[in-house]
Design a protein around this motif. Structure first.
Motif, short mmCIF file in Angstrom:
data_model
loop_
_atom_site.label_atom_id
_atom_site.label_comp_id
_atom_site.label_asym_id
_atom_site.label_seq_id
_atom_site.Cartn_x
_atom_site.Cartn_y
_atom_site.Cartn_z
N GLY A 107 99.08 10.66 -74.14
CA GLY A 107 98.37 11.70 -74.99
C GLY A 107 97.72 12.94 -74.19
N SER A 108 97.30 12.63 -72.94
CA SER A 108 97.08 13.78 -72.16
C SER A 108 98.09 14.98 -71.95
CB SER A 108 96.26 13.36 -70.68
OG SER A 108 97.27 12.73 -69.83
N ASP A 109 97.44 16.11 -71.84
CA ASP A 109 98.42 17.22 -71.58
C ASP A 109 99.27 16.98 -70.07
OD1 ASP A 109 97.83 18.13 -73.95
OD2 ASP A 109 96.41 19.67 -73.14
N ALA A 110 98.29 16.74 -69.09
CA ALA A 110 98.93 16.50 -67.62
C ALA A 110 99.72 15.26 -67.72
CB ALA A 110 97.65 16.13 -66.88
N PHE A 115 105.66 13.53 -67.20
CA PHE A 115 106.78 12.70 -67.68
C PHE A 115 107.90 13.44 -68.33
CE2 PHE A 115 103.28 9.40 -67.38
CZ PHE A 115 103.96 8.47 -66.90
N THR A 116 107.52 14.60 -69.10
CA THR A 116 108.54 15.54 -69.41
C THR A 116 109.13 16.01 -68.37
OG1 THR A 116 107.33 16.07 -71.40
CG2 THR A 116 109.14 17.61 -70.83
N LEU A 117 108.67 16.26 -67.31
CA LEU A 117 109.54 17.03 -66.09
C LEU A 117 110.31 15.63 -65.64
CD1 LEU A 117 110.20 19.19 -64.24
CD2 LEU A 117 108.11 18.30 -62.84
N ILE A 118 109.86 14.54 -65.45
CA ILE A 118 110.52 13.53 -64.70
C ILE A 118 111.92 13.16 -66.17
CG2 ILE A 118 110.64 10.93 -64.49
CD1 ILE A 118 107.56 11.25 -63.65
N SER A 119 111.50 13.27 -67.06
CA SER A 119 112.68 13.00 -68.11
C SER A 119 113.81 14.02 -67.97
CB SER A 119 112.38 13.11 -69.73
OG SER A 119 111.55 11.80 -69.88
N LEU A 120 113.50 15.37 -67.75
CA LEU A 120 114.31 16.47 -67.76
C LEU A 120 115.29 16.25 -66.36
CD1 LEU A 120 112.23 19.66 -68.57
CD2 LEU A 120 114.06 18.34 -70.19
N VAL A 121 114.68 15.80 -65.38
CA VAL A 121 115.42 15.62 -64.03
C VAL A 121 116.23 14.57 -64.32
CG1 VAL A 121 114.99 14.90 -61.72
CG2 VAL A 121 113.35 16.60 -62.50
N ALA A 122 115.74 13.36 -64.92
CA ALA A 122 116.48 12.38 -65.13
C ALA A 122 117.94 12.52 -65.86
CB ALA A 122 115.94 11.19 -65.61
N ILE A 123 117.72 13.26 -67.03
CA ILE A 123 118.87 13.70 -67.70
C ILE A 123 119.83 14.46 -67.36
CG2 ILE A 123 119.32 15.17 -70.13
CD1 ILE A 123 116.42 14.33 -70.90
N ILE A 124 119.30 15.46 -66.46
CA ILE A 124 120.48 16.52 -65.74
C ILE A 124 121.14 15.50 -64.74
CG2 ILE A 124 120.32 18.42 -64.22
CD1 ILE A 124 118.08 19.68 -65.58
N GLY A 125 120.29 14.75 -63.91
CA GLY A 125 120.92 13.90 -62.89
C GLY A 125 122.10 13.07 -63.63
N VAL A 126 121.70 12.30 -64.66
CA VAL A 126 122.89 11.43 -65.28
C VAL A 126 123.83 12.15 -65.90
CG1 VAL A 126 123.03 9.96 -67.35
CG2 VAL A 126 120.94 9.87 -65.93
#
Length: 206
Positions: A107-110, A115-126
């Motif tokens: 829920g918090s913006d931070a 976690f959005t940044l982590i997801s983007l890195v994971a998606i690109i990496g995969v």
């Protein structure tokens, strides 16, 4: 007084076999120089002097790993296998979205940003990892699970990373005509999509 044969004044006897003096003597049963040697019966001839090299000849017992025994080439993968392999690859990519879902739940913006940044890195990496694997080996995770492989039509070798990337872009052609290109393997003789035809690629079993 007779001195014998005037053509042979010294009385020398001609050599047996009818070969005159001055010519190299050849042992009986041995071929002369310049003739190819005959291999013993039952022994395959070795390539060497006097034998032309056979182009494209392969050593027995060492078949091409990509040429499975199905009429000299592997069978084409049907549409169902390709669809299931794509579905498995999609599920693998969806796992990379989990951090984004977790961040949204906190829920918090931070936390959402992290976690959005982590997801983007994971998606690109995969995505990059699967592209490299498909280019080098012909298999993504889904293709490996379903036992199929992406290869060049001309020689049965993997496409290479660059051409695999071009094929990904060429899938645009499969989508613009109401996704007809994705269904084309259902009736195509080589089970190819439009992208496969553009890139001269095939998906095969094995």
């Amino acid at each position: 007084m007779s001195f014998g044969d005037p053509n042979n004044p010294y009385g020398q006897q001609p050599p047996q076999g009818g070969q005159p003096y001055g010519y190299p003597q050849q042992p009986q049963g041995q071929p002369g120089y310049g003739y190819p040697q005959q291999a013993p019966q039952g022994v395959p001839p070795q390539a060497g002097y006097g034998y032309p090299q056979q182009p494209g000849q392969q050593y027995p017992g060492y078949p091409d790993p990509h040429q499975q025994m199905y009429g000299g080439r592997p069978p084409y993968a049907h549409w169902g296998l390709r669809f299931l392999a794509t579905l498995v690859d999609g599920l693998v990519v969806m796992v990379a979205y989990l951090p984004m879902v977790i961040g949204a739940a906190i829920g918090s913006d931070a936390s959402r940003a992290i976690f959005t940044l982590i997801s983007l890195v994971a998606i690109i990496g995969v995505a990059v990892w699967m592209l490299v694997q498909e280019g080098r080996t012909g298999q993504t995770i889904g293709k490996k699970a379903l036992g199929i492989r992406l290869l060049r039509e001309v020689d049965g070798r993997p496409l290479g990373v660059g051409m695999a990337f071009v094929r990904r872009l060429a899938h645009f052609l499969d989508s613009i005509a109401c996704y007809l290109g994705w269904l084309w393997p259902l009736w195509d003789s080589k089970k190819q999509t439009f992208a496969d035809k553009v890139c001269s690629s095939v998906v095969v079993k094995g």
